[in-house]
Write an enzyme that holds these catalytic residues in place. Structure first.
Site, short mmCIF file in Angstrom:
data_model
loop_
_atom_site.label_atom_id
_atom_site.label_comp_id
_atom_site.label_asym_id
_atom_site.label_seq_id
_atom_site.Cartn_x
_atom_site.Cartn_y
_atom_site.Cartn_z
N GLY A 249 3.45 -33.46 18.27
CA GLY A 249 3.24 -33.98 19.62
C GLY A 249 1.88 -33.61 20.17
N HIS B 175 -3.21 -37.40 20.33
CA HIS B 175 -4.53 -37.87 20.75
C HIS B 175 -4.94 -39.04 19.83
CE1 HIS B 175 -5.90 -35.65 17.26
NE2 HIS B 175 -5.35 -34.54 17.76
N GLY C 210 -6.68 -39.24 17.28
CA GLY C 210 -6.58 -38.95 15.85
C GLY C 210 -5.19 -39.32 15.33
N HIS C 211 -4.14 -38.97 16.10
CA HIS C 211 -2.77 -39.32 15.70
C HIS C 211 -2.59 -40.85 15.72
CE1 HIS C 211 -2.01 -35.15 17.30
NE2 HIS C 211 -1.41 -35.08 16.12
N GLN D 105 6.26 -22.37 11.53
CA GLN D 105 4.87 -22.33 11.06
C GLN D 105 3.95 -21.56 11.99
OE1 GLN D 105 4.64 -26.82 11.23
NE2 GLN D 105 2.51 -26.40 11.79
N GLY E 271 -3.66 -35.93 8.21
CA GLY E 271 -5.10 -35.95 8.46
C GLY E 271 -5.83 -34.94 7.58
N LYS E 272 -7.07 -35.32 7.22
CA LYS E 272 -7.86 -34.42 6.36
C LYS E 272 -8.49 -33.26 7.11
CE LYS E 272 -9.21 -37.44 2.58
NZ LYS E 272 -10.34 -38.02 1.86
N SER F 173 -5.69 -31.32 19.14
CA SER F 173 -4.99 -30.98 20.38
C SER F 173 -5.61 -29.74 21.03
CB SER F 173 -3.52 -30.67 20.10
OG SER F 173 -2.96 -31.71 19.35
N ARG F 174 -6.25 -28.93 20.20
CA ARG F 174 -6.80 -27.66 20.74
C ARG F 174 -8.07 -27.86 21.56
NH1 ARG F 174 -6.39 -24.04 15.25
NH2 ARG F 174 -4.20 -24.43 14.85
#
Ligand code: PAF
Length: 289
Positions: free
Chosen positions: A28, A31, A33-34, A58, A151-152, A190-191
């Site tokens: 969740g 952004h 990228g997702h 995790q 994502g890479k 997200s950060r």
């Protein structure tokens, strides 16, 4: 708009009616990228499952898990720009994914990903990749996707999951998607929302350094070089480097300054750094010729 399903049973019932399904797993706080992952996924199949689950196993510390941003309404609004009624958003709760999590610790069942999970991010976040592999395996069992996209930017995660599928004979094709970047070069994450204005202005230096380092090695030809120097100069600019390492793209071998690069095809520079409150990851793939 895509249907939101909250239980494994409902998801499985939906899945049984589809021919082929592609999965984009997320935690969740979505952004661009997702969204780009979802757009790419839609090219593979008409039926996309986007999972939104903040995975407790995790996180190294429970406060990090508790404070992870949960923004479901905004996430669903963003997804509605890409998904349609043939797709599903899977939003299970903790009990759904970890039915026995309240049992005693020694009864816990989890995946051990071996050496690849101990280096780089794994060396800084004990147990992180075990948690990632465990939740991904569960999602694969519930969703039964033909493909899953990652994502890479989280390069090691991608390789860990590929290794998991290869080793446990899981019939899911893993697709690594290129990192989406801001104009400055900063990888979307997200950060990034937690960076101060001043930090946002220097954070792109991290990616710029990876790129420059790769250029130097491409020109030098056959020796790994200037990694130690690059770390020093980033640290001097208040970008505190946790690691910046050169690996082959399968993450089988690390190269230090002075090591010969001959005989390897395809390298990746992997790095993590800390600004005041935010930890950033990035990766840069390159070839010598
Ligand atoms: O990259 C992430 O957001 C997470 O690690 C993932 C793959 C969704 C597993 O929880």
């Amino acid at each position: 708009m895509a249907e939101v399903l909250r239980s494994c049973a409902l998801l499985r019932a939906w899945r049984d009616k589809q021919k082929s399904v592609v999965l984009v797993p997320t935690m969740g706080n979505l952004h661009q990228g997702h969204l780009s992952l979802c757009q790419q996924a839609k090219k593979y199949s008409g039926n996309l499952v986007v999972s939104i689950f903040v995975n407790p196993t995790q996180f190294e510390r429970s406060d990090q898990y508790r404070s992870y941003p949960r923004t479901l309404d905004a996430d669903l609004a963003l997804l509605s720009t890409v998904l349609d009624e043939t797709d599903v958003v899977f939003v299970p709760d903790e009990k759904e994914m970890y039915p026995h999590s309240k049992e005693i610790e020694s009864q816990k069942i989890e995946i051990n990903v071996g050496g690849i999970g101990q280096v780089l991010e794994g060396a800084f976040r004990a147990g992180h990749f075990s948690g990632v592999a465990t939740i991904i395996l569960k999602l694969f069992h519930v969703v039964s996707p033909h493909r899953a996209l990652f994502g890479k930017k989280d390069y090691q995660q991608l390789r860990v999951i590929e290794r998991l599928c290869a080793e446990l004979l899981i019939p899911v094709t893993i697709v690594g998607a290129e990192t989406v970047r801001a104009e400055s070069g900063l990888a979307l994450s997200s950060r990034n929302q937690f960076l101060s204005e001043q930090e946002s202005s220097i954070a792109p230096l991290f990616y710029a350094t990876l790129k420059k380092l790769a250029n130097v090695m491409q020109q030098d030809g056959d020796k790994a070089s200037t990694i130690a120097e690059s770390i020093k100069s980033l640290n001097a600019k208040n970008i505190s480097v946790d690691y910046l390492e050169l690996w082959d793209q399968q993450l089988m071998r690390r190269f230090d300054d002075g090591d010969s690069l001959a005989g390897t095809n395809g390298f990746v520079l992997l790095g993590a750094c800390r600004m005041e409150k935010v930890r950033l990851l990035d990766a840069y793939e390159f070839n010598l010729h």
